[in-house]
Design an enzyme around this catalytic site. Structure first.
Site, mmCIF file in Angstrom:
data_model
loop_
_atom_site.group_PDB
_atom_site.id
_atom_site.type_symbol
_atom_site.label_atom_id
_atom_site.label_comp_id
_atom_site.label_asym_id
_atom_site.label_seq_id
_atom_site.Cartn_x
_atom_site.Cartn_y
_atom_site.Cartn_z
ATOM 1 C CG HIS A 17 -0.318 -0.145 2.424
ATOM 2 N ND1 HIS A 17 0.157 0.895 3.209
ATOM 3 C CD2 HIS A 17 -0.547 -1.193 3.574
ATOM 4 C CE1 HIS A 17 0.727 0.668 4.265
ATOM 5 N NE2 HIS A 17 0.348 -0.809 4.495
ATOM 6 C CG HIS A 20 4.357 -1.346 2.432
ATOM 7 N ND1 HIS A 20 3.037 -1.847 2.183
ATOM 8 C CD2 HIS A 20 4.296 -1.640 3.788
ATOM 9 C CE1 HIS A 20 2.354 -2.699 3.190
ATOM 10 N NE2 HIS A 20 3.303 -2.519 3.895
ATOM 11 C CE LYS A 296 1.936 1.533 10.411
ATOM 12 N NZ LYS A 296 2.574 0.347 10.582
ATOM 13 C CE LYS A 299 -5.899 -6.303 2.990
ATOM 14 N NZ LYS A 299 -6.567 -5.784 1.897
HETATM 15 N N1 MSP Z 1 8.898 -6.754 7.958
HETATM 16 C C1 MSP Z 1 9.154 -5.800 8.775
HETATM 17 C C2 MSP Z 1 10.354 -5.084 8.655
HETATM 18 C C3 MSP Z 1 11.609 -5.865 8.689
HETATM 19 S S1 MSP Z 1 13.056 -5.220 8.519
HETATM 20 C C4 MSP Z 1 14.231 -5.885 8.895
HETATM 21 C C5 MSP Z 1 7.736 -4.772 8.872
HETATM 22 N N2 MSP Z 1 7.343 -4.809 7.592
HETATM 23 S S2 MSP Z 1 5.916 -4.068 7.111
HETATM 24 O O1 MSP Z 1 5.662 -4.311 5.977
HETATM 25 O O2 MSP Z 1 4.999 -3.951 8.307
HETATM 26 O O3 MSP Z 1 6.513 -2.615 6.846
HETATM 27 C C6 MSP Z 1 7.417 -1.903 7.470
HETATM 28 C C7 MSP Z 1 7.682 -0.531 6.907
HETATM 29 O O4 MSP Z 1 6.587 -0.230 5.966
HETATM 30 C C8 MSP Z 1 7.668 0.497 8.021
HETATM 31 O O5 MSP Z 1 8.709 0.680 8.955
HETATM 32 C C9 MSP Z 1 7.354 1.718 6.961
HETATM 33 O O6 MSP Z 1 8.522 2.136 6.558
HETATM 34 C C10 MSP Z 1 6.644 1.262 6.165
HETATM 35 N N3 MSP Z 1 5.251 1.337 6.402
HETATM 36 C C11 MSP Z 1 4.147 0.589 6.420
HETATM 37 N N4 MSP Z 1 3.057 1.192 6.827
HETATM 38 C C12 MSP Z 1 3.235 2.538 6.979
HETATM 39 C C13 MSP Z 1 2.408 3.623 6.921
HETATM 40 N N5 MSP Z 1 1.120 3.685 7.431
HETATM 41 N N6 MSP Z 1 3.102 5.044 6.794
HETATM 42 C C14 MSP Z 1 4.352 4.965 6.484
HETATM 43 N N7 MSP Z 1 5.018 4.085 6.404
HETATM 44 C C15 MSP Z 1 4.772 2.792 6.780
HETATM 45 O O7 MSP Z 1 7.555 -4.223 9.814
#
Ligand code: MSP
Length: 497
Positions: A17, A20, A296, A299
Site C-alpha cells: 500500500h 510502504h 496508521k 491492511k
Molecule cells: N517486515 C518488517 C520489517 C523488517 S526490516 C528488517 C515490517 N514490515 S512492514 O511491511 O510492516 O513494513 C514496514 C515498513 O513499511 C515501515 O517501517 C514503514 O517504513 C513502512 N510502512 C508501513 N505502513 C506505513 C504507513 N502507514 N505509513 C508510513 N510507512 C509505513 O515491519
C-alpha cells in the site's frame, strides 16, 4: 563516497500500500539524488517472507506458503517498477543464499557464547511478530498498534544476550556513532535503553515456516532476526546476488524505517553486529506514518490505498511526488483524496507545470522559441542545485513561487508591446532568467520526478546524462537555444479524471 541505502523489507502477507511506497520512494529519491551527483550508490529493498504472520496469510489464501510469498513478493516488485523505483538489489528472505547466511551467522554467535537455551514467557503480537514489553501492552493485553488481543506464550527458546550490549549501544547512540534521526527518536531510544535491556529470543519452537536453527532443527529462527540480517547478507560475498551482480559495501550509510520498528533497528540490530565485531550503520532515519483520519494506514485496519490508484489518477511521476510530499520527513502525514488533489493542483499543475508552460509560450510568442542571451537575475538557481536532500522540496517550491512572482512583477506581456530597447533587453533578461532556473529545476527535481525532469531538460535539447553537476550553478546552458515545446507536464485534474 559509497552510499548504501536501505528500506525495511516488507511483510508479504498482503499487497503493498502507499505506506510502504512512501518509504521506498524516499529511499529511491535519495539514491537518485546521490547518483546524479556522481556518487556510487547501492539501494536495497526487499521482502520479509517467514514467520507466523505470513504462514497464516498463506493458509487463509489456501495456498502453499512458498507459492504465496513468491506471488506477493512479485506484487511488491511490480508496484515499485510501476512507480519508477529502481533498487540495485531486491532481497527475499526465502532466497536460499540468505537462509544459508542466517544459519551461518547464528551458528557463529552460538559458538561464541552469545546464545543460550532458555525459556521465554511473554505477550506476543502476531501482527508485529513481537514479544511486547510491559510498557508496550495496551488495555486488556491488546496490541496498541493492531488493536487485537496479544497471545500469552511460554516456550523454550534460544536467547541472545542482548543485555550484554546495553552500555555499548548507549555510548554509540549518545555519541552519534550510530546516528538516530530525528533527534526525538534518538531520545526515545536512549530512554528505552535506560529502562534496561532484557535478553531476547532468537528462535521459535512452534513455528515451522522459518529457517531451521543449524544446531537444533526443532527451532526456527525468530523472524525478526532473520529479517534484520538481510542488510548484512545482501553485502556478503556468499549472500544473495542481484541482477547487476554488484554488492553493497557494508555498513549502510542510511537506513530508512518507520517508528513502529525503531527498537528492533536501534537495539537488536546493532547488538547483532557488535557481537560479531562488525561496523554499525551510520544513520537510522525514522519516518512517521501515513495516516487516514489520524489512524496508521495498514491492511489490518482496512484503510489502505494502493499505489496503482494514485498512478491512475495522477500519473507515475506525480504519484511519486505526492508520496514524497505527503508528510514532512520524519513526521506523520494524514492523507485523503482531497489532500492529494490539492497537493497535485498546487505543486504540480499550478506550480511546476504551469511555470514551464508560461515560460515556453512566452518564449514562442516573443522570441520565436529562441532563448535570448542576457545577464540573469538570481532567484535561487545555485541554492537549488546545491540543496541538501532534506530541503529539496522546500527549495523547489520556493524557486517556483519566486519565478511566478517574478513573471507577475515584470509583466513580460507589457514589455513585449514596448518599442523601447531597454524594455526589450529587460524582456530578454526575464526570459533567460526563467530558462536558466527551469533548467536547474529539471535537474533538481529528477530524484522525485524522473520523467518530468527528463522532459523539462529535453526542452533545451539536454538530458540528465549530460548535465554537468559541478558546473550547473555557474554556466548558462540554455542561452541561444531554440526550445522544443513540450505538452503539459501535469494536466489539470478535470482533464485527467
Ligand atoms: N517486515 C518488517 C520489517 C523488517 S526490516 C528488517 C515490517 N514490515 S512492514 O511491511 O510492516 O513494513 C514496514 C515498513 O513499511 C515501515 O517501517 C514503514 O517504513 C513502512 N510502512 C508501513 N505502513 C506505513 C504507513 N502507514 N505509513 C508510513 N510507512 C509505513 O515491519
Amino acid at each position: 563516497m559509497k552510499h548504501y541505502i536501505t528500506t525495511p523489507i516488507y511483510y508479504v502477507n498482503d499487497k503493498p500500500h502507499i505506506g510502504h511506497a512512501t518509504t521506498t520512494i524516499i529511499a529511491d529519491a535519495l539514491a537518485r539524488y546521490h547518483r546524479l551527483r556522481g556518487a556510487s550508490v547501492f539501494f536495497l529493498t526487499g521482502t520479509d517472507e517467514h514467520g507466523v504472520k505470513i504462514a497464516e496469510a498463506a493458509k487463509k489464501a489456501g495456498e502453499e506458503p512458498g507459492l504465496f510469498v513468491a506471488k506477493t513478493a512479485e506484487a511488491f516488485q511490480k508496484a515499485w517498477d510501476e512507480l519508477d523505483i529502481r533498487p540495485d538489489g531486491f532481497i527475499r528472505t526465502t532466497d536460499p543464499k540468505h537462509e544459508a547466511f542466517v544459519q551461518q551467522f547464528l551458528q557463529s554467535l552460538y559458538a561464541a557464547g552469545h546464545i543460550y537455551k532458555g525459556k521465554y514467557r511473554g505477550w506476543y503480537c502476531v501482527g508485529c511478530e513481537e514479544f511486547k514489553t510491559e510498557t508496550q501492552i495496551g488495555p486488556e493485553h491488546s496490541c496498541p498498534l493492531h488493536l487485537t488481543p496479544l497471545q500469552e506464550l511460554e516456550e523454550d527458546a534460544y536467547m541472545f544476550r542482548l543485555s550484554h550490549f546495553q552500555d555499548q549501544i548507549m555510548e554509540l547512540v549518545t555519541s552519534d556513532t550510530l546516528a538516530i534521526r530525528p533527534l526525538s527518536r534518538k531520545n526515545e531510544v536512549l530512554s528505552f535503553l535506560r529502562e534496561g535491556l532484557r535478553d531476547v529470543a532468537i528462535s521459535r519452537r512452534q513455528v515451522r515456516w522459518g529457517i531451521p536453527l543449524p544446531w537444533d532443527s526443532d527451532h526456527t529462527v525468530y523472524v525478526w532476526i532473520d529479517a534484520l540480517l538481510n542488510y548484512l547478507s545482501a553485502a556478503d560475498p556468499e549472500g544473495p546476488t542481484f541482477p547487476s551482480q554488484c554488492k553493497p559495501e557494508f555498513p549502510p550509510s542510511i537506513q530508512y524505517l518507520a517508528k513502529d520498528i525503531l527498537r528492533f533497528h536501534a537495539v537488536i540490530w546493532p547488538a547483532l553486529l557488535l557481537a560479531r565485531d562488525l561496523p554499525l550503520p551510520k544513520e537510522l532515519f525514522i519516518l512517521g506514518y501515513l495516516t487516514v483520519e489520524g489512524q496508521k494506514m495498514s491492511k489490518s485496519l482496512g484503510n489502505v490505498i494502493a499505489p496503482q490508484e494514485l498512478i491512475v489518477r495522477y500519473g507515475r511521476d506525480a504519484a511519486r511526488y505526492m508520496l514524497f510530499a505527503a508528510a514532512p520527513l520524519g513526521a506523520d502525514g494524514d492523507v485523503s483524496w482531497e489532500r492529494f488533489d490539492a497537493l497535485y493542483t498546487t505543486d504540480l499543475a499550478n506550480g511546476i507545470g504551469n511555470t514551464v508552460h508560461r515560460f515556453q509560450s512566452m518564449l514562442q510568442r516573443y522570441r520565436n522559441g529562441k532563448v535570448p542571451q542576457s545577464e540573469i537575475d538570481d532567484l535561487g538557481k545555485s541554492q537549488l542545485v546545491a540543496a541538501p536532500f532534506a530541503s529539496l522540496l522546500d527549495e523547489t517550491r520556493q524557486v517556483i513561487d519566486r519565478l511566478n512572482s517574478y513573471i507577475d512583477e515584470h509583466q513580460p506581456w507589457q514589455l513585449a508591446k514596448s518599442d523601447r530597447p531597454e524594455d526589450q533587453s529587460q524582456l530578454d533578461r526575464v526570459l533567460v532568467t526563467l530558462a536558466e532556473h527551469i533548467y536547474c529545476l529539471g535537474f533538481a527535481l529528477a530524484p522525485l520526478l524522473p520523467s518530468a525532469s527528463a522532459r523539462i531538460l529535453s526542452l533545451f535539447g539536454a538530458s540528465l546524462a549530460h548535465v554537468q553537476y559541478g558546473t550547473l550553478g555557474q554556466e548558462a546552458p540554455t542561452q541561444a537555444r531554440v526550445i522544443e515545446p513540450i505538452d503539459a507536464l501535469f494536466p489539470r485534474l478535470e482533464t485527467v479524471a
